[in-house]
Design a protein around this motif. Structure first.
Motif, mmCIF file in Angstrom:
data_model
loop_
_atom_site.group_PDB
_atom_site.id
_atom_site.type_symbol
_atom_site.label_atom_id
_atom_site.label_comp_id
_atom_site.label_asym_id
_atom_site.label_seq_id
_atom_site.Cartn_x
_atom_site.Cartn_y
_atom_site.Cartn_z
ATOM 1 N N VAL A 104 0.854 -1.180 0.000
ATOM 2 C CA VAL A 104 0.000 0.000 0.000
ATOM 3 C C VAL A 104 0.893 1.234 0.000
ATOM 4 C CG1 VAL A 104 -0.164 -0.034 2.528
ATOM 5 C CG2 VAL A 104 -1.867 1.233 1.206
ATOM 6 N N GLY A 105 0.506 2.253 -0.747
ATOM 7 C CA GLY A 105 1.276 3.494 -0.735
ATOM 8 C C GLY A 105 1.454 4.075 -2.125
ATOM 9 N N LEU A 106 2.364 5.039 -2.211
ATOM 10 C CA LEU A 106 2.603 5.804 -3.432
ATOM 11 C C LEU A 106 3.962 5.441 -4.018
ATOM 12 C CD1 LEU A 106 1.553 8.291 -5.195
ATOM 13 C CD2 LEU A 106 3.015 9.690 -3.721
ATOM 14 N N VAL A 107 4.018 5.263 -5.338
ATOM 15 C CA VAL A 107 5.278 5.049 -6.046
ATOM 16 C C VAL A 107 5.413 6.160 -7.083
ATOM 17 C CG1 VAL A 107 6.676 3.502 -7.453
ATOM 18 C CG2 VAL A 107 5.107 2.553 -5.751
ATOM 19 N N ARG A 108 6.483 6.946 -6.991
ATOM 20 C CA ARG A 108 6.696 8.066 -7.910
ATOM 21 C C ARG A 108 7.720 7.644 -8.967
ATOM 22 N NH1 ARG A 108 8.614 12.807 -6.560
ATOM 23 N NH2 ARG A 108 7.108 13.965 -7.785
ATOM 24 N N ILE A 109 7.285 7.661 -10.227
ATOM 25 C CA ILE A 109 8.090 7.174 -11.344
ATOM 26 C C ILE A 109 8.331 8.308 -12.334
ATOM 27 C CG2 ILE A 109 8.279 5.469 -13.185
ATOM 28 C CD1 ILE A 109 8.083 4.221 -10.429
ATOM 29 N N HIS A 110 9.592 8.459 -12.779
ATOM 30 C CA HIS A 110 9.911 9.373 -13.871
ATOM 31 C C HIS A 110 10.221 8.522 -15.091
ATOM 32 C CE1 HIS A 110 12.095 12.226 -16.410
ATOM 33 N NE2 HIS A 110 11.431 13.152 -15.767
ATOM 34 N N CYS A 111 9.586 8.833 -16.232
ATOM 35 C CA CYS A 111 9.650 7.920 -17.370
ATOM 36 C C CYS A 111 9.794 8.678 -18.689
ATOM 37 C CB CYS A 111 8.374 7.065 -17.390
ATOM 38 S SG CYS A 111 8.394 5.728 -18.582
ATOM 39 N N PHE A 112 10.754 8.258 -19.504
ATOM 40 C CA PHE A 112 10.848 8.803 -20.852
ATOM 41 C C PHE A 112 9.561 8.484 -21.616
ATOM 42 C CE2 PHE A 112 15.675 9.278 -21.847
ATOM 43 C CZ PHE A 112 15.802 10.101 -20.742
ATOM 44 N N VAL A 144 16.354 14.424 -18.121
ATOM 45 C CA VAL A 144 17.143 13.578 -17.226
ATOM 46 C C VAL A 144 17.190 14.266 -15.864
ATOM 47 C CG1 VAL A 144 19.358 12.451 -16.825
ATOM 48 C CG2 VAL A 144 18.511 12.730 -19.164
ATOM 49 N N VAL A 145 16.374 13.784 -14.939
ATOM 50 C CA VAL A 145 16.240 14.451 -13.653
ATOM 51 C C VAL A 145 17.063 13.729 -12.588
ATOM 52 C CG1 VAL A 145 13.917 15.246 -14.225
ATOM 53 C CG2 VAL A 145 14.209 13.093 -12.985
ATOM 54 N N ASP A 146 17.332 14.442 -11.510
ATOM 55 C CA ASP A 146 17.960 13.854 -10.324
ATOM 56 C C ASP A 146 16.862 13.167 -9.523
ATOM 57 O OD1 ASP A 146 18.911 13.460 -7.663
ATOM 58 O OD2 ASP A 146 20.454 14.974 -7.978
ATOM 59 N N LEU A 147 16.897 11.841 -9.446
ATOM 60 C CA LEU A 147 15.816 11.107 -8.794
ATOM 61 C C LEU A 147 15.683 11.467 -7.324
ATOM 62 C CD1 LEU A 147 15.987 7.470 -10.241
ATOM 63 C CD2 LEU A 147 14.779 9.476 -11.080
ATOM 64 N N ILE A 148 16.808 11.574 -6.629
ATOM 65 C CA ILE A 148 16.749 11.844 -5.196
ATOM 66 C C ILE A 148 16.243 13.254 -4.944
ATOM 67 C CG2 ILE A 148 18.133 12.047 -3.106
ATOM 68 C CD1 ILE A 148 19.908 9.809 -4.198
ATOM 69 N N ALA A 149 16.790 14.234 -5.661
ATOM 70 C CA ALA A 149 16.338 15.614 -5.479
ATOM 71 C C ALA A 149 14.876 15.767 -5.868
ATOM 72 C CB ALA A 149 17.210 16.564 -6.300
ATOM 73 N N GLY A 150 14.423 15.031 -6.892
ATOM 74 C CA GLY A 150 13.039 15.103 -7.328
ATOM 75 C C GLY A 150 12.097 14.217 -6.549
ATOM 76 N N ARG A 151 12.631 13.475 -5.569
ATOM 77 C CA ARG A 151 11.843 12.575 -4.712
ATOM 78 C C ARG A 151 11.123 11.498 -5.530
ATOM 79 N NH1 ARG A 151 7.804 14.457 -2.339
ATOM 80 N NH2 ARG A 151 7.537 16.393 -3.494
ATOM 81 N N PHE A 152 11.805 11.002 -6.569
ATOM 82 C CA PHE A 152 11.269 9.890 -7.350
ATOM 83 C C PHE A 152 11.800 8.576 -6.788
ATOM 84 C CE2 PHE A 152 11.041 13.376 -10.467
ATOM 85 C CZ PHE A 152 9.722 13.217 -10.895
#
Length: 314
Positions: A104-112, A144-152
């Motif tokens: 249960v919860g939220l998954v934040r995904i950054h995707c081309f 191309v984002v910074d995953l940690i800074a973007g909280r992904f």
């Protein structure tokens, strides 16, 4: 002097628990480096936690120098008393988390963009049916984002732009970019015979999101990569838009084979300069390395890979 910390209340604060956990790890290992590795934190952060606990209780708990660490009398008394309680708290939390069968919860995904269509969109229905209490928050763009800074939690991108400290799991085969143009454009402007000929053609430019200058088209000759700085009537940050401009006869575009394949098969586009088009790493799922993977993220990875559980792949 600070007032001694009270741990007799009904609940410990998160700060209290973190400091006690840090102290117990050091007291067990009698070594800050080994204790920090066990907890997955830096030695300096661990030292600060222990120092803050000593300030709160008002006494020194550890004797430490550059060569050794030992417990003071007060430290040994505190260790003997709180270790069973902290162990029991951890066991209780772990046991409670296992009472729920489903993540249960939220998954934040950054995707081309292309990867979203190829890999994510096809699994959305089955994923929701299997994990109805997990919400996928998906950002779709080619930046191309910074995953940690973007909280992904994770990203799907081509292998060439994955940071070396990321865990990367291959999703598909290598990719290849192909220059394509409509038959109408080629009838009007001729067919380039070498990538250098593109300098005299109208080319549909693509720009990485967040970049000012258009991407220079990359080709390979005799095993060596080289770039061609093309120019033309249109520059866009969407490869789909660039492809459509080529379909409309505005010029030559440079999409991936997968993206243009249907139009090539239909005769709407013609492939060009293939001997100079070489493969490059395809799409990967990537995420920061971590000791314990959240259950919702693990469920997403397992569904995407349709293989063994994700923790077995790390």
């Amino acid at each position: 002097m600070n007032q001694p910390m009270s741990i007799s209340g009904p609940l410990l604060s998160s700060t209290d628990f973190g400091q006690l956990r840090a102290f117990i790890a050091v007291a067990e290992a009698l070594n800050f480096t080994r204790a920090a590795e066990k907890l997955g934190v830096s030695s300096s952060a661990l030292s600060q936690l222990v120092r803050s606990l000593e300030e709160r209780v008002g006494v020194r708990l550890l004797n430490r120098n550059t060569r050794s660490v030992s417990l003071t009398e007060a430290g040994d008394q505190l260790f003997q008393r709180v270790k069973p309680a902290v162990d029991e708290l951890g066991a209780a939390i772990g046991q409670t988390s296992h009472l729920r069968d489903e993540p249960v919860g939220l998954v934040r995904i950054h995707c081309f963009r292309t990867a979203a269509d190829l890999y994510v969109r096809p699994i959305l229905k089955s994923f929701h049916q299997a994990y109805p209490d997990v919400v996928l928050d998906i950002t779709v763009d080619d930046e191309v984002v910074d995953l940690i800074a973007g909280r992904f939690d994770a990203a799907i991108r081509i292998g060439e732009v994955i940071e070396k400290d990321m865990v990367a799991l291959r999703l598909g085969p290598d990719l290849r970019q192909i220059a394509v143009a409509s038959p109408d454009y080629l009838a009007r402007c001729g067919t380039p015979q070498h990538p250098r000929d593109l300098l005299s053609h109208a080319c549909i430019g693509w720009r990485w999101p967040g970049h000012e200058r258009p991407y220079k088209w990359e080709f390979q000759e005799n095993g060596q990569w080289f770039e061609v700085a093309v120019a033309g009537p249109v520059i866009a940050n969407s490869k789909e838009f660039c492809l459509q401009a080529a379909l409309d006869g505005l010029g030559i575009a440079f999409p991936t084979e997968q993206l243009c394949a249907p139009y090539v098969e239909a005769g709407q586009l013609v492939r060009l300069l293939e001997p100079w088009s070489a493969p490059f790493p395809g799409f990967y799922l990537c995420f920061p390395a971590r000791r314990q993977m959240p259950a919702p993220l693990r469920a997403f990875i397992d569904t995407l890979l349709r293989k063994e559980p994700a923790e077995k792949l790390l």
